[in-house]
Motif scaffolding. Structure first.
Motif, mmCIF file in Angstrom:
data_model
loop_
_atom_site.group_PDB
_atom_site.id
_atom_site.type_symbol
_atom_site.label_atom_id
_atom_site.label_comp_id
_atom_site.label_asym_id
_atom_site.label_seq_id
_atom_site.Cartn_x
_atom_site.Cartn_y
_atom_site.Cartn_z
ATOM 1 N N ARG A 47 0.877 -1.167 0.000
ATOM 2 C CA ARG A 47 0.000 0.000 0.000
ATOM 3 C C ARG A 47 0.917 1.219 0.000
ATOM 4 N NH1 ARG A 47 -2.673 -3.654 -0.917
ATOM 5 N NH2 ARG A 47 -4.650 -4.362 0.012
ATOM 6 N N PHE A 48 0.505 2.245 -0.707
ATOM 7 C CA PHE A 48 1.361 3.435 -0.836
ATOM 8 C C PHE A 48 0.599 4.660 -0.340
ATOM 9 C CE2 PHE A 48 2.457 0.307 -4.051
ATOM 10 C CZ PHE A 48 3.798 0.096 -3.752
ATOM 11 N N LEU A 49 1.210 5.370 0.585
ATOM 12 C CA LEU A 49 0.607 6.608 1.078
ATOM 13 C C LEU A 49 1.286 7.775 0.374
ATOM 14 C CD1 LEU A 49 0.559 6.473 4.987
ATOM 15 C CD2 LEU A 49 -1.315 6.007 3.415
ATOM 16 N N VAL A 50 0.505 8.609 -0.266
ATOM 17 C CA VAL A 50 1.042 9.855 -0.825
ATOM 18 C C VAL A 50 0.783 10.929 0.224
ATOM 19 C CG1 VAL A 50 0.884 11.525 -2.704
ATOM 20 C CG2 VAL A 50 0.508 9.083 -3.167
ATOM 21 N N VAL A 51 1.853 11.442 0.794
ATOM 22 C CA VAL A 51 1.705 12.371 1.920
ATOM 23 C C VAL A 51 2.088 13.777 1.479
ATOM 24 C CG1 VAL A 51 2.447 12.901 4.278
ATOM 25 C CG2 VAL A 51 2.201 10.520 3.558
ATOM 26 N N LYS A 52 1.132 14.681 1.630
ATOM 27 C CA LYS A 52 1.392 16.092 1.304
ATOM 28 C C LYS A 52 1.108 16.999 2.506
ATOM 29 C CE LYS A 52 0.024 15.552 -3.567
ATOM 30 N NZ LYS A 52 -0.809 16.081 -4.652
ATOM 31 N N ARG A 67 15.149 5.396 8.001
ATOM 32 C CA ARG A 67 15.536 5.724 9.381
ATOM 33 C C ARG A 67 14.338 5.781 10.324
ATOM 34 N NH1 ARG A 67 17.837 11.464 10.185
ATOM 35 N NH2 ARG A 67 19.224 10.784 8.514
ATOM 36 N N HIS A 68 13.202 6.241 9.817
ATOM 37 C CA HIS A 68 12.026 6.429 10.679
ATOM 38 C C HIS A 68 11.609 5.138 11.392
ATOM 39 C CE1 HIS A 68 10.092 4.514 7.253
ATOM 40 N NE2 HIS A 68 9.089 4.242 8.066
ATOM 41 N N THR A 69 12.035 3.983 10.825
ATOM 42 C CA THR A 69 11.614 2.712 11.439
ATOM 43 C C THR A 69 12.217 2.532 12.830
ATOM 44 O OG1 THR A 69 13.408 1.519 10.321
ATOM 45 C CG2 THR A 69 11.270 1.562 9.198
ATOM 46 N N GLY A 70 13.220 3.339 13.158
ATOM 47 C CA GLY A 70 13.743 3.337 14.533
ATOM 48 C C GLY A 70 12.676 3.764 15.535
ATOM 49 N N TYR A 71 11.716 4.526 15.086
ATOM 50 C CA TYR A 71 10.516 4.844 15.878
ATOM 51 C C TYR A 71 9.296 4.390 15.086
ATOM 52 C CZ TYR A 71 13.053 7.535 19.397
ATOM 53 O OH TYR A 71 13.882 7.899 20.432
ATOM 54 N N GLY A 72 9.357 3.141 14.637
ATOM 55 C CA GLY A 72 8.347 2.618 13.726
ATOM 56 C C GLY A 72 6.920 2.698 14.248
ATOM 57 N N LYS A 73 6.741 2.323 15.513
ATOM 58 C CA LYS A 73 5.374 2.332 16.072
ATOM 59 C C LYS A 73 4.805 3.741 16.076
ATOM 60 C CE LYS A 73 4.939 -1.630 19.032
ATOM 61 N NZ LYS A 73 5.326 -2.215 20.270
ATOM 62 N N GLU A 74 5.619 4.658 16.519
ATOM 63 C CA GLU A 74 5.156 6.045 16.641
ATOM 64 C C GLU A 74 4.836 6.617 15.249
ATOM 65 O OE1 GLU A 74 7.752 4.676 18.055
ATOM 66 O OE2 GLU A 74 7.779 5.194 20.191
ATOM 67 N N ALA A 106 1.783 5.129 13.597
ATOM 68 C CA ALA A 106 0.561 5.684 14.203
ATOM 69 C C ALA A 106 0.221 7.039 13.582
ATOM 70 C CB ALA A 106 0.737 5.807 15.717
ATOM 71 N N ILE A 107 1.237 7.843 13.315
ATOM 72 C CA ILE A 107 0.983 9.149 12.674
ATOM 73 C C ILE A 107 0.348 8.937 11.298
ATOM 74 C CG2 ILE A 107 2.100 11.201 11.692
ATOM 75 C CD1 ILE A 107 4.193 11.026 13.941
ATOM 76 N N PHE A 108 0.802 7.902 10.592
ATOM 77 C CA PHE A 108 0.252 7.620 9.261
ATOM 78 C C PHE A 108 -1.109 6.910 9.342
ATOM 79 C CE2 PHE A 108 4.890 7.418 7.723
ATOM 80 C CZ PHE A 108 4.848 8.706 7.213
ATOM 81 N N GLY A 109 -1.527 6.557 10.554
ATOM 82 C CA GLY A 109 -2.826 5.897 10.707
ATOM 83 C C GLY A 109 -2.844 4.463 10.202
ATOM 84 N N LEU A 110 -1.698 3.782 10.222
ATOM 85 C CA LEU A 110 -1.661 2.411 9.721
ATOM 86 C C LEU A 110 -2.377 1.475 10.697
ATOM 87 C CD1 LEU A 110 2.031 2.049 8.396
ATOM 88 C CD2 LEU A 110 0.031 3.015 7.264
ATOM 89 N N PRO A 111 -3.192 0.577 10.177
ATOM 90 C CA PRO A 111 -3.845 -0.398 11.061
ATOM 91 C C PRO A 111 -2.849 -1.470 11.505
ATOM 92 C CG PRO A 111 -4.447 -0.811 8.767
ATOM 93 C CD PRO A 111 -3.560 0.409 8.767
ATOM 94 N N SER A 112 -3.223 -2.297 12.506
ATOM 95 C CA SER A 112 -2.299 -3.349 12.924
ATOM 96 C C SER A 112 -2.117 -4.340 11.773
ATOM 97 C CB SER A 112 -2.806 -4.041 14.189
ATOM 98 O OG SER A 112 -3.991 -4.716 13.889
#
Ligand SMILES: Cc1cc2nc3c(=O)[nH]c(=O)nc-3n(C[C@H](O)[C@H](O)[C@H](O)COP(=O)(O)O)c2cc1C
Length: 212
Positions: free
Chosen positions: A50-55, A155-162, A165-171
């Motif tokens: 799944r791809f999130l386009v973030v603006k 790099r962001h995966t170092g705080y992957g959970k956080e 959550a900002i991206f609203g990904l489901p479990s």
């Protein structure tokens, strides 16, 4: 030569472009990059990407805070204390670190991010990434072919959970890469890599490959 469709020229000049202009990128170009992603192979053709386009500036800024924290905590100190990689030298490595630091500070200013996610379940195994990184590489290549700049960042995966959550990904869904995309300030150009003969063996580990 900002735009080119020669695949070998695309690959051999596809630098990590970390200095990006904040100017908008047309959706038409982003859609080409997304289409390239979807053409990639995935295990069993499962296509669980799944791809999130973030603006949204606030979402990007929220993630940049973690991205910066990881630079301060681990990435920055590591650059200072480690040796240049093969094909580089101390001066080039310092320039790389300066560009990494620049992207860290300006991450959220890239006009568009594409976040590559995978429906990989609760406990992804060792090969999970192999069904998303071909799509990521296709996006890097397409971006370069269009004359746009980006860098594969994880790099962001170092705080992957956080961050997820900002991206609203489901479990059961995780983000594997963020591509900050924009028009590059610098130029595409030759890459710093070690000699090919140092990394290719023939028949058994350590035996020189005779084809080179
Ligand atoms: C798995 C992976 C993760 C990466 N993560 C980051 C990142 O978080 N931030 C960043 O600035 N560059 C990141 N990079 C980019 C690498 O630093 C870059 O590909 C490498 O320095 C080679 O750059 P060049 O192609 O311009 O020579 C990553 C690359 C890979 C393959």
């Amino acid at each position: 030569m900002p735009e080119t469709t020669d695949i070998f020229e695309v690959m051999s000049t596809m630098r990590a472009m970390r200095r990006l202009k904040p100017d908008p990128v047309p959706d038409e170009l982003i859609n080409k990059i997304l289409q390239a992603a979807q053409w990639a192979p995935s295990g069993g053709n499962t296509q669980r990407w799944r791809f999130l386009v973030v603006k949204d500036p606030e979402i990007k800024k929220g993630v940049q805070v973690y991205y910066k924290r990881l630079y301060d905590e681990t990435v920055g100190p590591r650059y200072v204390s480690s040796a240049p990689p093969p094909g580089s030298d101390p001066a080039r490595y310092r320039r790389q670190n300066a560009a990494v630091e620049y992207l860290t500070d300006h991450y959220h200013e890239a006009p568009v991010w594409i976040v590559a996610c995978l429906e990989d379940g609760e406990n992804p195994g060792r090969t999970a990434g192999s069904s998303i990184y071909p799509a990521v590489q296709n996006m890097l290549l397409a971006t370069r072919a269009l004359g746009l700049g980006t860098t594969l960042t994880t790099r962001h995966t170092g705080y992957g959970k956080e961050v997820d959550a900002i991206f609203g990904l489901p479990s059961g869904v995780h983000s594997y890469a963020i591509l900050p995309i924009g028009w590059p300030m610098g130029r595409f150009g030759p890459l710093g890599r070690g000699p090919l003969k140092d990394v290719v063996y023939q028949d058994q580990w350590g035996k020189p490959y005779q084809g080179l």
